[in-house]
Scaffold this active site. Structure first.
Site: not given
Length: 393
Positions: A210, A337
């Site tokens: 992020r 993921c």
């Protein structure tokens, strides 16, 4: 105490460096579910100690390759080293959050511990860690440089069924009377629902990605898809993005995004729409919308090998739509993921998306999980997260 004798194939597999021994590679032996047992080669040589599961296909998870039996000091040392690593990374801000213990990656199989401020959340995924839970908590608290205000077990993960374990959520100590407020560097403030939120409450494995994504586009318009708590978008707003739109299907998560934006002081920049992200991206691409950065961080598309083909179609189509939404010179931050998708395969899916979108796309960086989620060499299963930083021309 039992013991396990490996087959020749099992011995060769272990000597290659992988710490898991599958049931088919155990030639003989006995043990109680969850036992710490000595492991022997077919010729009688001691190969080390492992934790035994009577239900899983993974029958043994190696703890040490030494002959000496692990004791309390052994486990205390493992936990102290894990916590010290986070301190060295600068991740032990008392108001922040990080993963403290990362299971098999750090030689403590089946135990994951996440920290939100001074609240600890455990996830237990194996028979041995389940049996040793109270002992592990005791040793963990001794290893910590602070006294936790609460310890919650969130063992409601689906993998427990492979170990013959039922889901369990239990407050082990302290009081949790609402969301936990986390404060990170750069002005990010967010609330975590440790009882009902995904995983242990938040996606800590994305924290460094992020920050990296926010630095790509210090201005402009950002579309944060599959936003969950909106932390990609809020980070971007804190870094100077002029407009952020978070797309999320879950109603409770949509509410948290607005709260997190307000707590972080960027409520005027962040908007939320509750939508099906796949369908919504198609409509935006068909409407020729343009954004300076698009974040694509969906749930896992492939949890096993059988789902890989469908996952390939999903990743290609999803990223094609994202690439069509990027301004010339804009960025797409795309993540996967899915444990069953290797990094090379994911990059191949992104290349296919670039081809069918007819957008020239450059890979500026390719990362994994944040450093508090270490990858253990020899255990490729710990290298699950892929995050590509793409520039689209």
């Amino acid at each position: 105490m039992g013991k396990m004798i490996l087959s020749g194939k099992g011995r060769r597999w272990l000597l290659k460096g992988h710490p898991w021994i599958y049931k088919d590679d155990v030639a003989d032996g006995e043990g109680t579910p969850g036992d710490l047992v000595p492991i022997y080669a077919p010729e009688g040589e001691v190969l080390g100690w492992g934790l035994y599961s009577a239900e899983s296909k993974i029958a043994l998870r190696m703890v040490t390759r030494e002959e000496e039996q692990p004791n309390r000091d052994f486990w205390l040392g493992r936990m102290r080293r894990a916590i010290s690593a986070r301190e060295n990374l600068g991740m032990m801000n008392p108001e922040g959050a990080c993963r403290l213990i990362s299971g098999d990656a750090e030689g403590i199989p089946g135990l994951v511990v996440d920290r939100y401020a001074k609240t600890l959340v455990l996830q237990i995924g194996t028979q041995a860690a389940d049996r040793m839970r109270d002992f592990f908590v005791e040793v963990l608290i001794e290893a910590l440089p602070f006294e936790p205000t609460a310890v919650l077990e969130r063992s409601d993960l689906s993998v427990r069924r492979f170990e013959g374990l039922e889901p369990r959520v239990e407050l082990l100590s302290g009081v949790i009377d609402g969301p936990i407020e986390v404060r990170e560097e750069g002005g990010l403030v967010y609330r975590v629902d440790v009882r009902e939120g995904h995983k242990t409450g938040a996606y800590l494995d994305m924290s460094s990605n992020r920050v990296k994504a926010a630095a790509l586009r210090p201005g402009g318009r950002v579309l944060d898809t599959f936003a969950y708590d909106g932390l990609f978008g809020i980070r971007a707003a804190l870094a100077g993005a002029e407009e952020v739109l978070c797309l999320e299907q879950n109603a409770a998560a949509c509410e948290r995004i607005l709260v997190n934006a307000e707590l972080s002081g960027v409520a005027d920049k962040v908007k939320v729409e509750r939508v099906d992200c796949m369908k919504d991206l198609r409509k935006r691409a068909e409407a020729n919308e343009l954004w300076d950065m698009i974040v694509v961080d969906p749930p896992a598309f492939a949890r096993n090998k059988r789902e890989k083909r469908g996952a390939e179609r999903g990743y290609v189509e999803l990223n094609r739509r994202a690439m069509l939404l990027a301004v010339p010179g804009g960025h797409v931050v795309s993540a996967s993921c899915s444990h069953a998708i290797w990094a090379s395969e994911f990059l191949g899916h992104l290349a296919s998306a670039a081809r069918v979108s007819r957008r020239d796309t450059m890979l500026e960086a390719f990362t994994g999980a944040s450093p508090d989620h270490p990858v253990r060499l020899g255990l490729p299963e710990t290298d699950y997260l892929k995050c590509a930083f793409l520039r689209v021309t």
